[in-house]
Design a protein around this motif. Structure first.
Motif, mmCIF file in Angstrom:
data_model
loop_
_atom_site.group_PDB
_atom_site.id
_atom_site.type_symbol
_atom_site.label_atom_id
_atom_site.label_comp_id
_atom_site.label_asym_id
_atom_site.label_seq_id
_atom_site.Cartn_x
_atom_site.Cartn_y
_atom_site.Cartn_z
ATOM 1 N N LEU A 57 -0.167 42.963 -7.661
ATOM 2 C CA LEU A 57 0.251 42.263 -8.886
ATOM 3 C C LEU A 57 1.746 42.459 -9.128
ATOM 4 C CD1 LEU A 57 -2.746 43.089 -11.270
ATOM 5 C CD2 LEU A 57 -2.232 40.868 -10.202
ATOM 6 N N GLY A 58 2.246 43.631 -8.782
ATOM 7 C CA GLY A 58 3.668 43.911 -8.957
ATOM 8 C C GLY A 58 4.571 43.058 -8.074
ATOM 9 N N GLU A 59 4.004 42.468 -7.038
ATOM 10 C CA GLU A 59 4.770 41.611 -6.120
ATOM 11 C C GLU A 59 4.829 40.155 -6.594
ATOM 12 O OE1 GLU A 59 6.504 42.570 -3.366
ATOM 13 O OE2 GLU A 59 6.033 44.590 -4.072
ATOM 14 N N ILE A 60 4.064 39.806 -7.611
ATOM 15 C CA ILE A 60 4.035 38.412 -8.076
ATOM 16 C C ILE A 60 5.361 38.068 -8.736
ATOM 17 C CG2 ILE A 60 2.991 36.821 -9.752
ATOM 18 C CD1 ILE A 60 0.312 38.192 -9.201
ATOM 19 N N GLY A 167 -17.929 45.746 -30.204
ATOM 20 C CA GLY A 167 -17.118 44.811 -29.432
ATOM 21 C C GLY A 167 -16.385 45.534 -28.319
ATOM 22 N N SER A 168 -15.558 44.798 -27.605
ATOM 23 C CA SER A 168 -14.806 45.372 -26.493
ATOM 24 C C SER A 168 -13.495 45.980 -26.982
ATOM 25 C CB SER A 168 -14.497 44.295 -25.457
ATOM 26 O OG SER A 168 -15.686 43.804 -24.901
ATOM 27 N N PHE A 169 -13.083 47.023 -26.306
ATOM 28 C CA PHE A 169 -11.802 47.654 -26.557
ATOM 29 C C PHE A 169 -10.979 47.487 -25.292
ATOM 30 C CE2 PHE A 169 -9.054 51.389 -26.060
ATOM 31 C CZ PHE A 169 -8.271 51.242 -27.192
ATOM 32 N N TYR A 170 -9.738 46.984 -25.421
ATOM 33 C CA TYR A 170 -8.878 46.741 -24.271
ATOM 34 C C TYR A 170 -7.714 47.719 -24.272
ATOM 35 C CZ TYR A 170 -11.338 42.260 -24.510
ATOM 36 O OH TYR A 170 -12.295 41.297 -24.577
ATOM 37 N N ASP A 171 -7.398 48.207 -23.087
ATOM 38 C CA ASP A 171 -6.289 49.130 -22.911
ATOM 39 C C ASP A 171 -5.424 48.610 -21.767
ATOM 40 O OD1 ASP A 171 -4.796 51.485 -23.330
ATOM 41 O OD2 ASP A 171 -5.899 52.517 -21.741
ATOM 42 N N VAL A 172 -4.127 48.461 -21.997
ATOM 43 C CA VAL A 172 -3.214 47.994 -20.952
ATOM 44 C C VAL A 172 -3.014 49.120 -19.938
ATOM 45 C CG1 VAL A 172 -0.880 47.203 -20.429
ATOM 46 C CG2 VAL A 172 -2.054 46.355 -22.479
ATOM 47 N N LEU A 173 -3.353 48.832 -18.679
ATOM 48 C CA LEU A 173 -3.158 49.797 -17.596
ATOM 49 C C LEU A 173 -1.802 49.620 -16.926
ATOM 50 C CD1 LEU A 173 -6.673 49.560 -15.897
ATOM 51 C CD2 LEU A 173 -5.870 51.297 -17.523
ATOM 52 N N ALA A 174 -1.364 48.353 -16.827
ATOM 53 C CA ALA A 174 -0.069 48.052 -16.203
ATOM 54 C C ALA A 174 0.451 46.744 -16.756
ATOM 55 C CB ALA A 174 -0.219 47.971 -14.685
ATOM 56 N N ASP A 175 1.750 46.639 -16.793
ATOM 57 C CA ASP A 175 2.457 45.501 -17.373
ATOM 58 C C ASP A 175 3.375 44.922 -16.307
ATOM 59 O OD1 ASP A 175 4.229 44.004 -19.155
ATOM 60 O OD2 ASP A 175 3.395 45.255 -20.738
ATOM 61 N N TYR A 176 3.356 43.593 -16.136
ATOM 62 C CA TYR A 176 4.145 42.941 -15.090
ATOM 63 C C TYR A 176 5.017 41.861 -15.705
ATOM 64 C CZ TYR A 176 0.249 45.093 -12.698
ATOM 65 O OH TYR A 176 -0.704 45.996 -12.289
ATOM 66 N N PRO A 177 6.322 41.983 -15.603
ATOM 67 C CA PRO A 177 7.203 40.941 -16.168
ATOM 68 C C PRO A 177 7.179 39.681 -15.296
ATOM 69 C CG PRO A 177 8.507 42.604 -15.038
ATOM 70 C CD PRO A 177 7.078 43.075 -15.005
ATOM 71 N N LEU A 178 7.382 38.551 -15.951
ATOM 72 C CA LEU A 178 7.523 37.286 -15.214
ATOM 73 C C LEU A 178 8.980 37.059 -14.917
ATOM 74 C CD1 LEU A 178 5.043 34.988 -17.144
ATOM 75 C CD2 LEU A 178 4.644 36.264 -15.066
#
Length: 178
Positions: A57-60, A167-178
């Motif tokens: 994903l980091g290569e996108i 309900g669901s709980f979401y946690d950001v594991l990694a962030d990728y800039p465009l």
């Protein structure tokens, strides 16, 4: 770990959606901090696969893009399951979606073939509670043509999804800039 890749919404996009949730007044509304556009649901994945996925994903590399809301729909037919805000399926978003799915495949994640319908889920309907179809029909009549945006998108994220009774709980594991 149960994971997905998605686009977090900027504050202005969230502010545009909150009145819709207020008008809906039924179902389990998605918490505003959980509003997002899913690019790929990846289900449960082991840590080693997630490490490979993170690298892929980091290569996108795609340019920043914009989201535009283009309507409101119900999924589920006679027994509604979701209410969502449609997102325009513009070429830059489709390209990002394809690259995310490609990164998943490179990482060894086998995804089912499915049509990409970009949307932001506003509410979910459980099986245990009845849906007021008259009120839902009136809501769709009033808000079905909802349009807002464009809103900037400058990043996408890998999220962990933890299922809870409320309900669901979401946690950001990694962030990728465009």
């Amino acid at each position: 770990m149960r994971v997905f890749v998605g686009v977090p919404l900027e504050e202005a996009a969230i502010e545009a959606l909150l009145p819709l949730q207020g008008a809906l007044r039924q179902g389990r509304l998605v918490d505003e901090e959980n509003l997002h556009l899913t690019l790929a649901f990846l289900d449960d994945q082991p840590e080693d696969v997630l490490a490979e996925l993170d690298a892929a994903l980091g290569e996108i590399r795609v340019p920043a893009l914009e989201l535009e809301f283009t309507g409101v729909e119900v999924k589920g037919g006679r027994r509604p399951a979701l209410v969502w805000a449609d997102v325009a399926k513009v070429e830059p978003l489709r390209r990002l979606h394809d690259k995310v799915r490609g990164a998943a495949r490179i990482s060894g994640i086998d995804l089912p073939r499915e049509r990409f319908r970009p949307h932001v889920t506003l509410a979910r309907f459980g099986r245990s509670r009845p849906v007021d179809m008259g009120r839902l029909t009136a809501f769709l009549s009033e808000y079905g043509g909802f349009c807002a945006g464009p809103f900037p998108v400058e990043r996408f994220c890998l999220y962990a999804s933890t299922l809870m009774p409320e309900g669901s709980f979401y946690d950001v594991l990694a962030d990728y800039p465009l």
